[in-house]
Write a protein that holds these residues in place. Structure first.
Motif, PDB file in Angstrom:
ATOM      1  N   ARG A 116       0.966  -1.261  -0.222  1.00 57.15           N
ATOM      2  CA  ARG A 116       0.000  -0.130  -0.047  1.00 57.15           C
ATOM      3  C   ARG A 116       0.846   1.212  -0.076  1.00 57.15           C
ATOM      4  N   ASP A 118      -0.175   4.387   0.880  1.00 58.86           N
ATOM      5  CA  ASP A 118      -0.596   5.222   1.934  1.00 58.86           C
ATOM      6  C   ASP A 118      -0.357   4.453   3.334  1.00 58.86           C
ATOM      7  N   PHE A 155      11.198   0.477  -7.954  1.00 57.85           N
ATOM      8  CA  PHE A 155      11.008   1.664  -7.822  1.00 57.85           C
ATOM      9  C   PHE A 155      11.376   1.937  -6.285  1.00 57.85           C
ATOM     10  N   TYR A 204       5.792   3.453   0.849  1.00 55.61           N
ATOM     11  CA  TYR A 204       6.306   1.877   0.337  1.00 55.61           C
ATOM     12  C   TYR A 204       7.604   1.977  -0.446  1.00 55.61           C
ATOM     13  N   LEU A 247      -6.567  -5.774  -7.118  1.00 59.17           N
ATOM     14  CA  LEU A 247      -6.671  -4.389  -7.938  1.00 59.17           C
ATOM     15  C   LEU A 247      -5.209  -3.661  -8.038  1.00 59.17           C
ATOM     16  N   ASN A 248      -4.157  -4.287  -7.602  1.00 56.90           N
ATOM     17  CA  ASN A 248      -3.029  -3.148  -7.653  1.00 56.90           C
ATOM     18  C   ASN A 248      -2.502  -2.890  -9.047  1.00 56.90           C
ATOM     19  N   PRO A 250      -2.260  -1.629 -12.455  1.00 58.92           N
ATOM     20  CA  PRO A 250      -3.106  -1.273 -13.581  1.00 58.92           C
ATOM     21  C   PRO A 250      -4.394  -1.779 -13.469  1.00 58.92           C
ATOM     22  N   GLY A 252      -7.069  -2.198 -11.090  1.00 60.02           N
ATOM     23  CA  GLY A 252      -8.108  -1.363 -10.427  1.00 60.02           C
ATOM     24  C   GLY A 252      -8.371  -0.225 -11.582  1.00 60.02           C
ATOM     25  N   ILE A 255     -10.396  -1.672 -14.368  1.00 62.32           N
ATOM     26  CA  ILE A 255     -11.840  -1.680 -14.036  1.00 62.32           C
ATOM     27  C   ILE A 255     -12.651  -0.380 -14.178  1.00 62.32           C
ATOM     28  N   TRP A 315       2.472   4.806 -22.103  1.00 64.93           N
ATOM     29  CA  TRP A 315       1.201   5.032 -21.266  1.00 64.93           C
ATOM     30  C   TRP A 315       0.120   5.139 -22.289  1.00 64.93           C
ATOM     31  N   PHE A 320      -4.545   3.243 -25.223  1.00 64.62           N
ATOM     32  CA  PHE A 320      -5.370   3.278 -26.448  1.00 64.62           C
ATOM     33  C   PHE A 320      -5.700   1.717 -26.653  1.00 64.62           C
ATOM     34  N   VAL A 322      -5.778  -0.581 -24.239  1.00 61.49           N
ATOM     35  CA  VAL A 322      -7.120  -0.923 -23.368  1.00 61.49           C
ATOM     36  C   VAL A 322      -8.480  -0.600 -23.666  1.00 61.49           C
ATOM     37  N   MET A 390      -2.688   9.045  -6.188  1.00 64.65           N
ATOM     38  CA  MET A 390      -1.331   8.221  -5.900  1.00 64.65           C
ATOM     39  C   MET A 390      -0.769   7.580  -6.880  1.00 64.65           C
ATOM     40  N   PHE A 394       4.061   7.779 -10.986  1.00 63.06           N
ATOM     41  CA  PHE A 394       4.382   6.658 -11.889  1.00 63.06           C
ATOM     42  C   PHE A 394       3.721   6.863 -13.192  1.00 63.06           C
TER      43      PHE A 394
HETATM   44  C1  LIG Z   1      -6.030   6.811 -23.025  1.00 67.01           C
HETATM   45  C2  LIG Z   1      -6.641   6.354 -21.412  1.00 67.01           C
HETATM   46  C3  LIG Z   1      -6.779   5.129 -21.021  1.00 67.01           C
HETATM   47  C4  LIG Z   1      -7.658   4.732 -19.845  1.00 67.01           C
HETATM   48  C5  LIG Z   1      -7.119   3.212 -19.497  1.00 67.01           C
HETATM   49  C6  LIG Z   1      -6.845   3.005 -18.165  1.00 67.01           C
HETATM   50  C7  LIG Z   1      -6.200   1.912 -17.886  1.00 67.01           C
HETATM   51  C8  LIG Z   1      -4.682   1.852 -18.284  1.00 67.01           C
HETATM   52  C9  LIG Z   1      -3.746   2.836 -17.375  1.00 67.01           C
HETATM   53  C10 LIG Z   1      -3.235   1.978 -16.315  1.00 67.01           C
HETATM   54  C11 LIG Z   1      -2.296   2.795 -15.334  1.00 67.01           C
HETATM   55  C12 LIG Z   1      -1.788   1.990 -14.165  1.00 67.01           C
HETATM   56  C13 LIG Z   1      -1.120   2.924 -13.222  1.00 67.01           C
HETATM   57  C14 LIG Z   1      -0.191   2.045 -12.433  1.00 67.01           C
HETATM   58  C15 LIG Z   1       0.836   2.746 -11.799  1.00 67.01           C
HETATM   59  C16 LIG Z   1       1.509   1.714 -10.565  1.00 67.01           C
HETATM   60  C17 LIG Z   1       2.491   2.085 -10.251  1.00 67.01           C
HETATM   61  C18 LIG Z   1       2.943   1.203  -9.226  1.00 67.01           C
HETATM   62  C19 LIG Z   1       4.486   1.186  -9.114  1.00 67.01           C
HETATM   63  C20 LIG Z   1       4.961   0.683  -7.979  1.00 67.01           C
HETATM   64  C21 LIG Z   1       5.038  -0.954  -8.181  1.00 67.01           C
HETATM   65  C22 LIG Z   1       5.346  -1.624  -6.681  1.00 67.01           C
HETATM   66  O1  LIG Z   1       6.238  -1.806  -6.472  1.00 67.01           O
HETATM   67  S1  LIG Z   1       4.106  -1.616  -5.767  1.00 67.01           S
HETATM   68  C23 LIG Z   1       2.912  -2.773  -5.952  1.00 67.01           C
HETATM   69  C24 LIG Z   1       1.909  -1.933  -6.433  1.00 67.01           C
HETATM   70  N1  LIG Z   1       0.978  -1.723  -5.350  1.00 67.01           N
HETATM   71  C25 LIG Z   1       0.020  -1.101  -5.645  1.00 67.01           C
HETATM   72  O2  LIG Z   1      -0.356  -0.803  -6.740  1.00 67.01           O
HETATM   73  C26 LIG Z   1      -0.934  -0.510  -4.453  1.00 67.01           C
HETATM   74  C27 LIG Z   1      -1.654   0.682  -4.795  1.00 67.01           C
HETATM   75  N2  LIG Z   1      -2.791   1.077  -4.210  1.00 67.01           N
HETATM   76  C28 LIG Z   1      -2.833   1.670  -2.903  1.00 67.01           C
HETATM   77  O3  LIG Z   1      -1.969   1.650  -2.100  1.00 67.01           O
HETATM   78  C29 LIG Z   1      -4.166   1.621  -2.233  1.00 67.01           C
HETATM   79  O4  LIG Z   1      -5.002   0.737  -2.993  1.00 67.01           O
HETATM   80  C30 LIG Z   1      -4.820   3.136  -2.316  1.00 67.01           C
HETATM   81  C31 LIG Z   1      -4.273   3.780  -3.708  1.00 67.01           C
HETATM   82  C32 LIG Z   1      -3.894   3.807  -1.242  1.00 67.01           C
HETATM   83  C33 LIG Z   1      -5.978   3.059  -2.142  1.00 67.01           C
HETATM   84  O5  LIG Z   1      -6.609   2.837  -0.847  1.00 67.01           O
HETATM   85  P1  LIG Z   1      -8.121   2.620  -0.480  1.00 67.01           P
HETATM   86  O6  LIG Z   1      -7.960   2.255   1.018  1.00 67.01           O
HETATM   87  O7  LIG Z   1      -8.782   3.963  -0.932  1.00 67.01           O
HETATM   88  O8  LIG Z   1      -8.484   1.627  -1.528  1.00 67.01           O
HETATM   89  P2  LIG Z   1      -8.247  -0.198  -1.205  1.00 67.01           P
HETATM   90  O9  LIG Z   1      -7.325  -0.199  -2.421  1.00 67.01           O
HETATM   91  O10 LIG Z   1      -7.964  -0.476   0.186  1.00 67.01           O
HETATM   92  O11 LIG Z   1      -9.632  -0.652  -1.535  1.00 67.01           O
HETATM   93  C34 LIG Z   1     -10.923  -0.303  -1.053  1.00 67.01           C
HETATM   94  C35 LIG Z   1     -12.063  -1.220  -1.431  1.00 67.01           C
HETATM   95  O12 LIG Z   1     -12.232  -0.483  -2.837  1.00 67.01           O
HETATM   96  C36 LIG Z   1     -12.200  -1.745  -3.752  1.00 67.01           C
HETATM   97  N3  LIG Z   1     -11.521  -1.348  -4.948  1.00 67.01           N
HETATM   98  C37 LIG Z   1     -10.304  -0.565  -5.278  1.00 67.01           C
HETATM   99  N4  LIG Z   1     -10.315  -0.071  -6.481  1.00 67.01           N
HETATM  100  C38 LIG Z   1     -11.422  -0.630  -6.972  1.00 67.01           C
HETATM  101  C39 LIG Z   1     -12.012  -0.530  -8.234  1.00 67.01           C
HETATM  102  N5  LIG Z   1     -10.960   0.117  -9.201  1.00 67.01           N
HETATM  103  N6  LIG Z   1     -13.124  -1.101  -8.608  1.00 67.01           N
HETATM  104  C40 LIG Z   1     -14.010  -1.540  -7.785  1.00 67.01           C
HETATM  105  N7  LIG Z   1     -13.556  -1.921  -6.574  1.00 67.01           N
HETATM  106  C41 LIG Z   1     -12.360  -1.443  -5.865  1.00 67.01           C
HETATM  107  C42 LIG Z   1     -11.276  -2.757  -3.074  1.00 67.01           C
HETATM  108  O13 LIG Z   1     -11.557  -4.046  -3.395  1.00 67.01           O
HETATM  109  C43 LIG Z   1     -11.759  -2.708  -1.512  1.00 67.01           C
HETATM  110  O14 LIG Z   1     -12.915  -3.202  -1.155  1.00 67.01           O
HETATM  111  P3  LIG Z   1     -13.230  -3.638   0.307  1.00 67.01           P
HETATM  112  O15 LIG Z   1     -12.951  -2.537   1.183  1.00 67.01           O
HETATM  113  O16 LIG Z   1     -14.562  -4.401   0.464  1.00 67.01           O
HETATM  114  O17 LIG Z   1     -12.001  -4.737   0.584  1.00 67.01           O
END
Ligand SMILES: CCCCCCCCCCCCCCCCCCCCCC(=O)SCCNC(=O)CCNC(=O)[C@H](O)C(C)(C)COP(=O)(O)OP(=O)(O)OC[C@H]1O[C@@H](n2cnc3c(N)ncnc32)[C@H](O)[C@@H]1OP(=O)(O)O
Ligand SMILES: NC(=O)C1=CN([C@@H]2O[C@H](COP(=O)(O)OP(=O)(O)OC[C@H]3O[C@@H](n4cnc5c(N)ncnc54)[C@H](OP(=O)(O)O)[C@@H]3O)[C@@H](O)[C@H]2O)C=CC1
Length: 515
Positions: A116, A118, A155, A204, A247-248, A250, A252, A255, A315, A320, A322, A390, A394
């Motif tokens: 996480r 945060d 990272f 993190y 959901l980590n 991309p 989430g 979706i 990205w 595009f 996706v 958040m 990246f």
């Molecule tokens: C042209 C446009 C195109 C459009 C197309 C678009 C797609 C293409 C583009 C893609 C771009 C990708 C970018 C990636 C960059 C990643 C970089 C990582 C780099 C580091 C890599 C690593 O080395 S690090 C490992 C990765 N580490 C994470 O990636 C954790 C992040 N994350 C959190 O740090 C927490 O997530 C954070 C955020 C605090 C929130 O925290 P928060 O408390 O607000 O929310 P939670 O995540 O806890 O979720 C709470 C509840 O919401 C539910 N939920 C959550 N999302 C949901 C959803 N989308 N739909 C339904 N349900 C959802 C979940 O299931 C829970 O449900 P419940 O409560 O019932 O269990």
């Protein structure tokens, strides 16, 4: 026969984080390729009302493990769940279990972490630094231990632009941070957190960097290697394409975009999207385990498990692809038609957040209230925007990771191992991968059936019509208001009406003449 697969036969392997995304894929691959391994010990805690055994049962009976059962029918007997809680200083492992682990373990894969962004610094330090230190202490008492493989992240040094396969020191020693967490209260920790993490974006990445320093400090006594994956995504090939279970990264956002909630992200289309499939990470990790145990390198080798320098995707292109995948594989019950774009400007981002995210949520909540239901969209949207903010760090930067060790390892593998433990992402076709990713998100995360695709497509058509109708109505209202207030608008209006009338009259006259 694969040399790496043969190496793991008869071995007792300890995996932490085996219930996580990477841990499951690592365990699956081990069982599938080395069914003769002796035992896999996994450190597990009870969670969500499930006992250790129930958790293991659920994993082994999941779709991911279907192929394993064919090659290793007694997989249930080869997995030994050990109660542990990495939140506790001594990892809460019982004396008997600890004794067994100390005397039997041949290889350790340390995957457990809090990922996480945060997380409170105290918790992130406990999981990513103190628990690593404790595990290393245990490892140093394992007489049979051949290799300790630590999973970090590419990272951990994201404050740098070019990152080498070395451990970069943090200004404050991990030991000092661990000690201070014991006596500082939460309020003070909150206050000093920004100063400690410095130019890193979150606790993190900071604690993963501290974790690496701890590993380095213990490396003189142990045979250690570090694997640094970038953004871990769905499986590419194994055991089947598109598997994902959290959901980590991309997932989430895919979706959120597919369901029509996410319409714009502050991101740089030309920045490298350094995604790496989870099965590639598992393959590299197992190859590293073999190489470290057999060759016992003099120093701790670090392996970057990244895609950007071998086969970059950006990205803009990924977004595009996706969106294109949603045309073929739409998600059910979308809120709006999927459309999203990257914006590089903060003001445009704020504009889109107001117009395309918050306004529709408020309108929908108003509709829910009118129909006697509980409003929920504004809350969901706020959560999504917080998540996006958040991840933005990246999405707006590119990094260069040197991959000398990873390439060296690839060249050390026999052709058979290069095939069985493939981590050469030059062969990855992004278009195909993204399509399978979207399909995997639909099937394994949203649990939607492909039989529902025609209905989902119809729903999207209906949403498109509503969108056109809404825009037309909005335009007419705005125009009517403008005409009522401005002479110039009235003149333009009369000019257009006059022009259309003349055009139609001419058209009618010429068609009458032809007859
Ligand atoms: C042209 C446009 C195109 C459009 C197309 C678009 C797609 C293409 C583009 C893609 C771009 C990708 C970018 C990636 C960059 C990643 C970089 C990582 C780099 C580091 C890599 C690593 O080395 S690090 C490992 C990765 N580490 C994470 O990636 C954790 C992040 N994350 C959190 O740090 C927490 O997530 C954070 C955020 C605090 C929130 O925290 P928060 O408390 O607000 O929310 P939670 O995540 O806890 O979720 C709470 C509840 O919401 C539910 N939920 C959550 N999302 C949901 C959803 N989308 N739909 C339904 N349900 C959802 C979940 O299931 C829970 O449900 P419940 O409560 O019932 O269990
Ligand atoms: N996912 C990614 O994009 C990336 C991940 N990594 C690294 O890869 C490794 C694995 O990540 P990933 O699989 O994605 O993460 P997950 O969040 O899916 O898994 C984390 C694992 O750690 C375990 N864990 C967490 N807290 C405790 C605890 N108190 N006691 C016992 N076990 C605990 C979890 O157990 P439980 O099921 O009980 O919660 C789970 O098995 C991590 O080290 C991460 O830093 C690196 C780069 C990118």
């Amino acid at each position: 026969m694969s040399t790496i697969a043969a190496f793991y036969s008869g071995k007792s392997i300890l995996i932490t984080g085996a219930t996580g995304f990477l841990g499951k894929v690592l365990m699956e691959k081990l069982f599938r390729t080395s069914p003769d391994l002796k035992v896999i010990y996994i450190l597990v805690r009870p969670k969500a009302g499930q006992t250790l055994q129930q958790r293991v049962f659920q994993i082994l009976n999941s779709k991911l493990f279907e192929k394993v059962k064919d090659v290793c029918p007694n997989v249930h007997e080869k997995i030994r769940a050990i109660y542990a809680d990495l939140n506790q200083n001594d990892l809460a492992i019982s004396k008997e279990d600890k004794q067994e682990l100390l005397s039997c373990t041949d290889i350790v894969f340390h995957c457990a972490a809090t990922v996480r962004f945060d997380d409170h610094l105290r918790h992130a330090v406990q999981l990513n630094v103190t628990a690593t230190q404790q595990l290393l202490l245990m490892a140093s008492q394992m007489p049979k231990l051949e290799a300790f493989i630590h999973i970090s992240t590419a990272f951990s040094n994201c404050n740098l632009k070019h990152i080498d396969e070395v451990i970069y020191p943090c200004p404050v020693e991990p030991k000092k941070i661990i000690d201070s967490m014991e006596w500082l209260d939460d309020a003070i920790i909150d206050e000093i957190t920004p100063k400690l993490i410095g130019d890193r974006p979150n606790t993190y990445t900071y604690t993963k960097a501290l974790g690496e320093m701890v590993v380095q400090q213990e490396s003189s006594n142990l045979n250690i290697a570090i694997v640094r994956p970038s953004i871990v995504g769905a499986t590419w090939q194994e055991p089947f394409p598109g598997w994902v279970d959290n959901l980590n990264g991309p997932s989430g956002l895919i979706i959120a975009a597919g369901k029509g909630f996410l319409r714009a992200i502050r991101g740089t289309p030309k920045a490298v999207a350094d995604l790496i499939p989870v099965d590639t990470v598992a393959n590299l990790t197992l190859a590293v385990g073999w190489y470290t145990a057999v060759n016992r390198p003099k120093s701790t080798l670090i392996y970057h498990c990244t895609s950007g320098n071998f086969n970059p995707c950006y990205w803009g292109k990924m977004g595009f692809q996706v969106l294109a995948a949603f045309e073929k594989i739409p998600f059910e019950r979308a809120f709006r038609r999927p459309y999203a774009d990257f914006t590089t400007n903060t003001i445009t981002t704020q504009y889109w957040n107001a117009v395309s995210h918050r306004a529709p949520a408020i309108i929908y909540d108003f509709y829910l209230r009118l129909t006697g239901r509980k409003p929920r969209m504004t809350k969901l949207m706020n959560r999504l925007l917080r998540t996006v903010s958040m991840l933005e760090y990246f999405l707006n930067r590119s990094w260069e990771w040197s991959t000398y060790n990873t390439e060296m390892l690839m060249s050390e593998l026999s052709p058979e191992d290069q095939r069985v433990f493939n981590f050469d992402v030059r062969q990855l076709n992004w278009l195909e991968y993204i399509e399978n990713y979207v399909l995997g998100v639909k099937k394994y995360l949203l649990k939607e059936d492909m039989a529902g695709v025609p209905k989902a497509k119809q729903h999207l058509k209906r949403l498109r019509n509503i969108h056109y109708l809404f825009n037309t109505a909005l335009f007419l209202i705005a125009w009517r208001l403008l005409i009522a207030r401005s002479q110039m608008a009235r003149n333009v209006w009369f000019f257009i009406v006059n022009f259309c009338y003349k055009f139609l009259s001419y058209f009618r006259a010429s068609s009458t003449l032809k007859v």
